[in-house]
Design a protein around this motif. Structure first.
Motif, PDB file in Angstrom:
ATOM      1  N   ASP A  31      -2.297  -1.369   6.714  1.00 58.02           N
ATOM      2  CA  ASP A  31      -0.908  -1.358   6.247  1.00 58.02           C
ATOM      3  C   ASP A  31      -0.541  -2.660   5.540  1.00 58.02           C
ATOM      4  N   SER A  32      -0.996  -3.802   6.061  1.00 62.16           N
ATOM      5  CA  SER A  32      -0.649  -5.077   5.420  1.00 62.16           C
ATOM      6  C   SER A  32      -1.303  -5.204   4.044  1.00 62.16           C
ATOM      7  N   THR A  33      -2.528  -4.723   3.903  1.00 63.32           N
ATOM      8  CA  THR A  33      -3.196  -4.750   2.600  1.00 63.32           C
ATOM      9  C   THR A  33      -2.517  -3.787   1.624  1.00 63.32           C
ATOM     10  N   ALA A  34      -2.055  -2.655   2.130  1.00 63.13           N
ATOM     11  CA  ALA A  34      -1.335  -1.697   1.284  1.00 63.13           C
ATOM     12  C   ALA A  34      -0.031  -2.298   0.765  1.00 63.13           C
ATOM     13  N   ILE A  35       0.662  -3.045   1.605  1.00 64.39           N
ATOM     14  CA  ILE A  35       1.899  -3.698   1.163  1.00 64.39           C
ATOM     15  C   ILE A  35       1.575  -4.711   0.070  1.00 64.39           C
ATOM     16  N   LYS A  36       0.532  -5.504   0.285  1.00 58.16           N
ATOM     17  CA  LYS A  36       0.114  -6.481  -0.733  1.00 58.16           C
ATOM     18  C   LYS A  36      -0.176  -5.769  -2.049  1.00 58.16           C
ATOM     19  N   TRP A  37      -0.904  -4.657  -2.001  1.00 60.81           N
ATOM     20  CA  TRP A  37      -1.226  -3.875  -3.200  1.00 60.81           C
ATOM     21  C   TRP A  37       0.057  -3.418  -3.893  1.00 60.81           C
ATOM     22  N   ALA A  38       1.031  -2.972  -3.112  1.00 63.06           N
ATOM     23  CA  ALA A  38       2.272  -2.421  -3.669  1.00 63.06           C
ATOM     24  C   ALA A  38       3.130  -3.472  -4.366  1.00 63.06           C
ATOM     25  N   THR A  39       2.919  -4.750  -4.063  1.00 67.24           N
ATOM     26  CA  THR A  39       3.719  -5.801  -4.694  1.00 67.24           C
ATOM     27  C   THR A  39       3.138  -6.271  -6.024  1.00 67.24           C
ATOM     28  N   LYS A  40       1.971  -5.780  -6.392  1.00 70.18           N
ATOM     29  CA  LYS A  40       1.329  -6.207  -7.639  1.00 70.18           C
ATOM     30  C   LYS A  40       1.868  -5.407  -8.822  1.00 70.18           C
ATOM     31  N   TYR A  41       2.050  -6.094  -9.937  1.00 70.66           N
ATOM     32  CA  TYR A  41       2.603  -5.474 -11.142  1.00 70.66           C
ATOM     33  C   TYR A  41       1.766  -4.272 -11.572  1.00 70.66           C
ATOM     34  N   GLY A  42       2.427  -3.155 -11.787  1.00 73.61           N
ATOM     35  CA  GLY A  42       1.774  -1.953 -12.280  1.00 73.61           C
ATOM     36  C   GLY A  42       1.263  -1.023 -11.201  1.00 73.61           C
ATOM     37  N   ASN A  43       1.181  -1.493  -9.959  1.00 75.01           N
ATOM     38  CA  ASN A  43       0.718  -0.620  -8.882  1.00 75.01           C
ATOM     39  C   ASN A  43       1.873   0.249  -8.403  1.00 75.01           C
ATOM     40  N   THR A  44       1.654   1.539  -8.397  1.00 76.53           N
ATOM     41  CA  THR A  44       2.673   2.483  -7.951  1.00 76.53           C
ATOM     42  C   THR A  44       1.999   3.676  -7.299  1.00 76.53           C
ATOM     43  N   THR A  45       2.686   4.282  -6.360  1.00 73.12           N
ATOM     44  CA  THR A  45       2.178   5.512  -5.758  1.00 73.12           C
ATOM     45  C   THR A  45       2.805   6.736  -6.412  1.00 73.12           C
ATOM     46  N   LYS A  46       3.668   6.514  -7.397  1.00 71.70           N
ATOM     47  CA  LYS A  46       4.232   7.641  -8.143  1.00 71.70           C
ATOM     48  C   LYS A  46       3.125   8.308  -8.945  1.00 71.70           C
ATOM     49  N   GLU A  47       3.205   9.610  -9.056  1.00 76.46           N
ATOM     50  CA  GLU A  47       2.222  10.353  -9.838  1.00 76.46           C
ATOM     51  C   GLU A  47       2.523  10.241 -11.326  1.00 76.46           C
ATOM     52  N   HIS A  48       1.485  10.120 -12.115  1.00 79.71           N
ATOM     53  CA  HIS A  48       1.576  10.160 -13.576  1.00 79.71           C
ATOM     54  C   HIS A  48       2.567   9.141 -14.128  1.00 79.71           C
ATOM     55  N   THR A  49       2.465   7.900 -13.659  1.00 76.64           N
ATOM     56  CA  THR A  49       3.356   6.855 -14.148  1.00 76.64           C
ATOM     57  C   THR A  49       2.562   5.871 -14.994  1.00 76.64           C
ATOM     58  N   ASN A  50       3.029   5.624 -16.198  1.00 80.57           N
ATOM     59  CA  ASN A  50       2.441   4.632 -17.083  1.00 80.57           C
ATOM     60  C   ASN A  50       3.367   3.427 -17.088  1.00 80.57           C
ATOM     61  N   VAL A  51       2.893   2.298 -16.572  1.00 77.69           N
ATOM     62  CA  VAL A  51       3.744   1.117 -16.419  1.00 77.69           C
ATOM     63  C   VAL A  51       4.285   0.614 -17.757  1.00 77.69           C
ATOM     64  N   HIS A  52       3.644   0.984 -18.861  1.00 79.18           N
ATOM     65  CA  HIS A  52       4.105   0.521 -20.170  1.00 79.18           C
ATOM     66  C   HIS A  52       5.212   1.391 -20.754  1.00 79.18           C
ATOM     67  N   THR A  53       5.385   2.602 -20.220  1.00 83.62           N
ATOM     68  CA  THR A  53       6.400   3.494 -20.781  1.00 83.62           C
ATOM     69  C   THR A  53       7.386   4.026 -19.755  1.00 83.62           C
ATOM     70  N   GLU A  54       7.120   3.839 -18.475  1.00 83.20           N
ATOM     71  CA  GLU A  54       7.993   4.361 -17.431  1.00 83.20           C
ATOM     72  C   GLU A  54       8.233   3.290 -16.374  1.00 83.20           C
ATOM     73  N   ALA A  55       9.390   3.363 -15.734  1.00 81.97           N
ATOM     74  CA  ALA A  55       9.676   2.437 -14.638  1.00 81.97           C
ATOM     75  C   ALA A  55       8.923   2.902 -13.401  1.00 81.97           C
ATOM     76  N   GLY A  56       7.971   2.149 -12.993  1.00 85.48           N
ATOM     77  CA  GLY A  56       7.176   2.438 -11.806  1.00 85.48           C
ATOM     78  C   GLY A  56       6.172   1.322 -11.637  1.00 85.48           C
ATOM     79  N   GLY A  57       6.058   0.803 -10.433  1.00 83.32           N
ATOM     80  CA  GLY A  57       5.103  -0.262 -10.206  1.00 83.32           C
ATOM     81  C   GLY A  57       5.586  -1.628 -10.644  1.00 83.32           C
ATOM     82  N   ILE A  58       6.901  -1.775 -10.797  1.00 80.83           N
ATOM     83  CA  ILE A  58       7.416  -3.085 -11.209  1.00 80.83           C
ATOM     84  C   ILE A  58       8.464  -3.641 -10.256  1.00 80.83           C
ATOM     85  N   GLY A  59       9.101  -2.786  -9.473  1.00 80.67           N
ATOM     86  CA  GLY A  59      10.228  -3.212  -8.644  1.00 80.67           C
ATOM     87  C   GLY A  59       9.899  -4.288  -7.633  1.00 80.67           C
TER      88      GLY A  59
END
Length: 122
Positions: A31-59
């Protein structure tokens, strides 16, 4: 004067670890490694998200960047994972207890300002 604002957000839904393990098809991620992964730019668990064209993996990344620049504190507890950025120092560990959701604590100083240099598409 050392003015600060602090607030907590709680979500009793699926944990970050559950979402990340499912997304990456890796049941071994803590769980702690998953949280670390989730804080990195562009990482998202949303399906079909492109960080360059959609809001996901940036918050979470934007919050972390802001608080690092502002010498703030950013803490996330999810499942049995704990992750913290305290004035730019990262700490993570697995906890002896399980929280069935996610808690985010944010403490920010009010004196400093921060300008985000990247384009954000919403």
């Amino acid at each position: 004067m050392n003015k600060k604002v602090a607030f907590t957000i709680t979500d009793l839904g699926r944990t970050i670890g559950t979402n990340v393990r499912e997304k990456l098809c890796d049941k071994q991620i803590s769980d702690s490694t998953a949280i670390k992964w989730a804080t990195k730019y562009g990482n998202t668990t949303k399906e079909h998200t492109n960080v360059h064209t959609e809001a996901g993996g940036i918050g979470l990344h934007i919050i972390e960047e802001f608080l690092t620049e502002n010498n703030g504190v950013f803490q996330i507890i999810s499942g049995n994972g704990y992750w913290e950025n305290n004035e730019g120092l990262i700490h993570q560990r697995n906890l002896d207890f399980y929280f069935p959701g996610t808690v985010v604590n944010i403490i920010s100083k009010l004196e400093n300002t921060f300008t985000w240099q990247n384009d954000i598409l919403f």
